[in-house]
Write a protein that holds these residues in place. Structure first.
Motif, PDB file in Angstrom:
ATOM      1  N   PHE A 119       0.611  -1.229  -0.156  1.00  0.00           N
ATOM      2  CA  PHE A 119       0.163  -0.071  -0.097  1.00  0.00           C
ATOM      3  C   PHE A 119       0.735   1.356   0.044  1.00  0.00           C
ATOM      4  CE2 PHE A 119      -1.722   3.363   2.605  1.00  0.00           C
ATOM      5  CZ  PHE A 119      -3.003   3.661   2.086  1.00  0.00           C
ATOM      6  N   PHE A 120       1.690   1.416   1.195  1.00  0.00           N
ATOM      7  CA  PHE A 120       2.596   2.402   1.139  1.00  0.00           C
ATOM      8  C   PHE A 120       3.806   2.731  -0.163  1.00  0.00           C
ATOM      9  CE2 PHE A 120       1.260   2.398   5.653  1.00  0.00           C
ATOM     10  CZ  PHE A 120       0.565   3.527   5.643  1.00  0.00           C
ATOM     11  N   THR A 121       3.942   1.438  -0.585  1.00  0.00           N
ATOM     12  CA  THR A 121       4.988   1.725  -1.809  1.00  0.00           C
ATOM     13  C   THR A 121       4.324   2.258  -2.813  1.00  0.00           C
ATOM     14  OG1 THR A 121       6.426  -0.195  -0.962  1.00  0.00           O
ATOM     15  CG2 THR A 121       6.499   0.404  -3.243  1.00  0.00           C
ATOM     16  N   VAL A 122       3.062   1.827  -3.256  1.00  0.00           N
ATOM     17  CA  VAL A 122       2.200   2.384  -4.454  1.00  0.00           C
ATOM     18  C   VAL A 122       1.959   3.674  -4.119  1.00  0.00           C
ATOM     19  CG1 VAL A 122       0.238   2.170  -5.527  1.00  0.00           C
ATOM     20  CG2 VAL A 122       1.301   0.163  -5.175  1.00  0.00           C
ATOM     21  N   LEU A 123       1.431   4.024  -2.977  1.00  0.00           N
ATOM     22  CA  LEU A 123       1.423   5.462  -2.648  1.00  0.00           C
ATOM     23  C   LEU A 123       2.262   6.216  -2.952  1.00  0.00           C
ATOM     24  CD1 LEU A 123      -1.304   7.154  -1.324  1.00  0.00           C
ATOM     25  CD2 LEU A 123       0.076   6.898   0.941  1.00  0.00           C
ATOM     26  N   GLY A 124       3.624   5.939  -2.503  1.00  0.00           N
ATOM     27  CA  GLY A 124       4.671   6.857  -2.595  1.00  0.00           C
ATOM     28  C   GLY A 124       5.066   7.207  -4.107  1.00  0.00           C
ATOM     29  N   LEU A 125       5.057   5.880  -4.571  1.00  0.00           N
ATOM     30  CA  LEU A 125       5.579   6.003  -6.012  1.00  0.00           C
ATOM     31  C   LEU A 125       4.495   6.837  -6.954  1.00  0.00           C
ATOM     32  CD1 LEU A 125       6.974   2.439  -6.719  1.00  0.00           C
ATOM     33  CD2 LEU A 125       8.233   4.585  -6.708  1.00  0.00           C
ATOM     34  N   ALA A 126       3.276   6.623  -6.771  1.00  0.00           N
ATOM     35  CA  ALA A 126       2.268   7.132  -7.519  1.00  0.00           C
ATOM     36  C   ALA A 126       2.197   8.524  -7.027  1.00  0.00           C
ATOM     37  CB  ALA A 126       0.878   6.579  -7.275  1.00  0.00           C
ATOM     38  N   PHE A 127       2.256   8.838  -5.835  1.00  0.00           N
ATOM     39  CA  PHE A 127       2.325  10.510  -5.390  1.00  0.00           C
ATOM     40  C   PHE A 127       3.577  11.357  -6.138  1.00  0.00           C
ATOM     41  CE2 PHE A 127       0.932  13.103  -1.692  1.00  0.00           C
ATOM     42  CZ  PHE A 127       1.376  14.236  -2.328  1.00  0.00           C
ATOM     43  N   GLY A 128       4.637  10.483  -6.200  1.00  0.00           N
ATOM     44  CA  GLY A 128       5.980  11.120  -6.778  1.00  0.00           C
ATOM     45  C   GLY A 128       5.836  11.416  -8.142  1.00  0.00           C
ATOM     46  N   TRP A 129       5.115  10.208  -8.919  1.00  0.00           N
ATOM     47  CA  TRP A 129       5.005  10.320 -10.505  1.00  0.00           C
ATOM     48  C   TRP A 129       3.977  11.512 -10.772  1.00  0.00           C
ATOM     49  CZ3 TRP A 129       1.081   9.607 -13.860  1.00  0.00           C
ATOM     50  CH2 TRP A 129       1.614   9.468 -15.276  1.00  0.00           C
ATOM     51  N   VAL A 130       2.752  11.534  -9.888  1.00  0.00           N
ATOM     52  CA  VAL A 130       1.861  12.576 -10.542  1.00  0.00           C
ATOM     53  C   VAL A 130       2.610  14.015 -10.101  1.00  0.00           C
ATOM     54  CG1 VAL A 130      -0.432  13.232 -10.241  1.00  0.00           C
ATOM     55  CG2 VAL A 130      -0.148  10.888 -10.110  1.00  0.00           C
ATOM     56  N   ASN A 131       2.948  13.938  -8.946  1.00  0.00           N
ATOM     57  CA  ASN A 131       3.827  15.344  -8.639  1.00  0.00           C
ATOM     58  C   ASN A 131       4.577  15.624  -9.694  1.00  0.00           C
ATOM     59  OD1 ASN A 131       3.275  17.113  -6.521  1.00  0.00           O
ATOM     60  ND2 ASN A 131       4.955  16.506  -5.459  1.00  0.00           N
ATOM     61  N   ASP A 132       5.552  14.813 -10.234  1.00  0.00           N
ATOM     62  CA  ASP A 132       6.329  15.325 -11.217  1.00  0.00           C
ATOM     63  C   ASP A 132       5.595  15.680 -12.616  1.00  0.00           C
ATOM     64  OD1 ASP A 132       8.671  14.638  -9.470  1.00  0.00           O
ATOM     65  OD2 ASP A 132       9.119  12.613 -10.939  1.00  0.00           O
ATOM     66  N   ARG A 133       4.665  14.853 -12.764  1.00  0.00           N
ATOM     67  CA  ARG A 133       3.973  15.397 -14.094  1.00  0.00           C
ATOM     68  C   ARG A 133       3.220  16.770 -14.043  1.00  0.00           C
ATOM     69  NH1 ARG A 133       6.842  12.149 -14.965  1.00  0.00           N
ATOM     70  NH2 ARG A 133       6.823  10.335 -16.258  1.00  0.00           N
ATOM     71  N   LEU A 134       2.783  17.070 -12.624  1.00  0.00           N
ATOM     72  CA  LEU A 134       1.923  18.343 -12.701  1.00  0.00           C
ATOM     73  C   LEU A 134       2.985  19.377 -12.485  1.00  0.00           C
ATOM     74  CD1 LEU A 134      -0.728  17.203  -9.892  1.00  0.00           C
ATOM     75  CD2 LEU A 134      -1.087  17.681 -12.428  1.00  0.00           C
ATOM     76  N   ALA A 135       4.104  19.079 -11.854  1.00  0.00           N
ATOM     77  CA  ALA A 135       5.239  20.093 -11.880  1.00  0.00           C
ATOM     78  C   ALA A 135       5.637  20.531 -13.310  1.00  0.00           C
ATOM     79  CB  ALA A 135       6.260  19.743 -10.985  1.00  0.00           C
ATOM     80  N   ALA A 136       5.775  19.402 -14.138  1.00  0.00           N
ATOM     81  CA  ALA A 136       6.208  19.576 -15.550  1.00  0.00           C
ATOM     82  C   ALA A 136       5.298  20.702 -16.095  1.00  0.00           C
ATOM     83  CB  ALA A 136       6.678  18.427 -16.164  1.00  0.00           C
ATOM     84  N   ARG A 137       4.213  20.025 -16.121  1.00  0.00           N
ATOM     85  CA  ARG A 137       2.913  20.828 -16.640  1.00  0.00           C
ATOM     86  C   ARG A 137       2.761  22.185 -16.344  1.00  0.00           C
ATOM     87  NH1 ARG A 137      -2.612  21.720 -15.918  1.00  0.00           N
ATOM     88  NH2 ARG A 137      -3.872  21.711 -17.851  1.00  0.00           N
ATOM     89  N   SER A 138       2.927  22.513 -14.973  1.00  0.00           N
ATOM     90  CA  SER A 138       2.823  24.148 -14.686  1.00  0.00           C
ATOM     91  C   SER A 138       4.135  24.600 -15.419  1.00  0.00           C
ATOM     92  CB  SER A 138       3.239  23.982 -13.053  1.00  0.00           C
ATOM     93  OG  SER A 138       1.933  23.354 -12.378  1.00  0.00           O
ATOM     94  N   VAL A 139       5.177  24.128 -15.365  1.00  0.00           N
ATOM     95  CA  VAL A 139       6.350  24.878 -15.920  1.00  0.00           C
ATOM     96  C   VAL A 139       5.913  25.210 -17.272  1.00  0.00           C
ATOM     97  CG1 VAL A 139       8.801  24.873 -16.660  1.00  0.00           C
ATOM     98  CG2 VAL A 139       8.213  24.008 -14.241  1.00  0.00           C
TER      99      VAL A 139
END
Length: 244
Positions: free
Chosen positions: A216-236
């Motif tokens: 559960f926490f592995t998926v949560l951490g990886l998914a959080f990081g992946w989505v965060n990266d995509r949103l940050a790149a989109r904002s830039v």
């Protein structure tokens, strides 16, 4: 930034909640059903049972005749999935708050570390004193269990944040002390009462719940990081004030 973190937390919670629900249906729920047949010392039908939550620190409860409970099958499964999604959202928001408060970004590259850290704080450390309990097993006082669980989780989480934020010898020493501290305070002890649940089934349940927590926490951490990266790149990529 706050909007991106919130969206990332929600999407990560959706991924982790669905994955943990699938694993529970495959490995954890059958053990709960099997243990419930020993609850109260005799077998009983699951038709009027409530959905159980048997993570570390959650008490086993008895069923009252006038207590509403979801029916087995689709209804019980649906409530379990909903509970897992809400739980995942709560943990994801906690990780997001820690990330903002202590300026520790969550990315796909360090998402696994965030997941393992959350597993250590919220599952592994509390389980050392309060292992996951099955239906039919005696448990200690509910409030005492909850307080000890919260203390172990907060202390371990604080230790990991200190170790990540301050790369110094004193920080590692303080972190080690915080990890050990809750275990110097004895966890509430369950009453010595007879139970019909076989020891082998209890061992299987504890290992399944801990594996489920790690997943559960592995998926949560990886998914959080992946989505965060995509949103940050989109904002830039989208200039401020431009339409999305």
């Amino acid at each position: 930034m706050f909007r991106n973190l919130f969206v990332a937390a929600v999407l990560a919670a959706l991924c982790a909640g669905l994955v943990t629900s699938a694993f529970q249906a495959w490995r954890v729920t059958p053990l709960i059903f099997a243990a419930e047949s020993f609850e109260g010392g005799e077998a009983h039908s699951h038709g009027d049972d409530a959905a159980h939550s048997h993570e570390a620190g959650t008490p086993v409860h008895s069923h009252g005749d006038d207590e509403w409970m979801p029916q087995d099958g689709f209804e019980r499964t649906a409530y379990t999935v909903l509970a897992n999604l809400l739980m995942a959202a709560g943990y994801a928001l906690v990780l997001g708050a820690v990330s903002v408060l202590f300026n520790l970004p969550i990315t796909f590259n360090n998402g696994l570390l965030w997941g393992l850290g959350a597993f250590a704080a919220f599952s592994l450390a509390p389980a050392l004193g309060l292992p996951p309990g099955m239906p039919g097993m005696p448990v200690a006082d509910t409030l005492a269990r909850q307080l000890w669980w919260a203390g172990a989780a907060v202390s371990t989480g604080a230790a990991l944040v200190i170790a990540a934020k301050f790369r110094a010898g004193w920080a590692l020493a303080v972190a080690a002390a915080l990890i050990i501290l809750p275990h110097l305070i004895a966890a509430p002890v369950a009453p010595d009462e007879p139970t019909g649940v076989p020891p082998r089934m209890t061992a299987e349940f504890v290992s399944a719940v801990l594996f489920n927590g790690a997943l559960f926490f592995t998926v949560l951490g990886l998914a959080f990081g992946w989505v965060n990266d995509r949103l940050a790149a989109r904002s830039v990529a989208i200039p401020e004030g431009a339409p999305a």
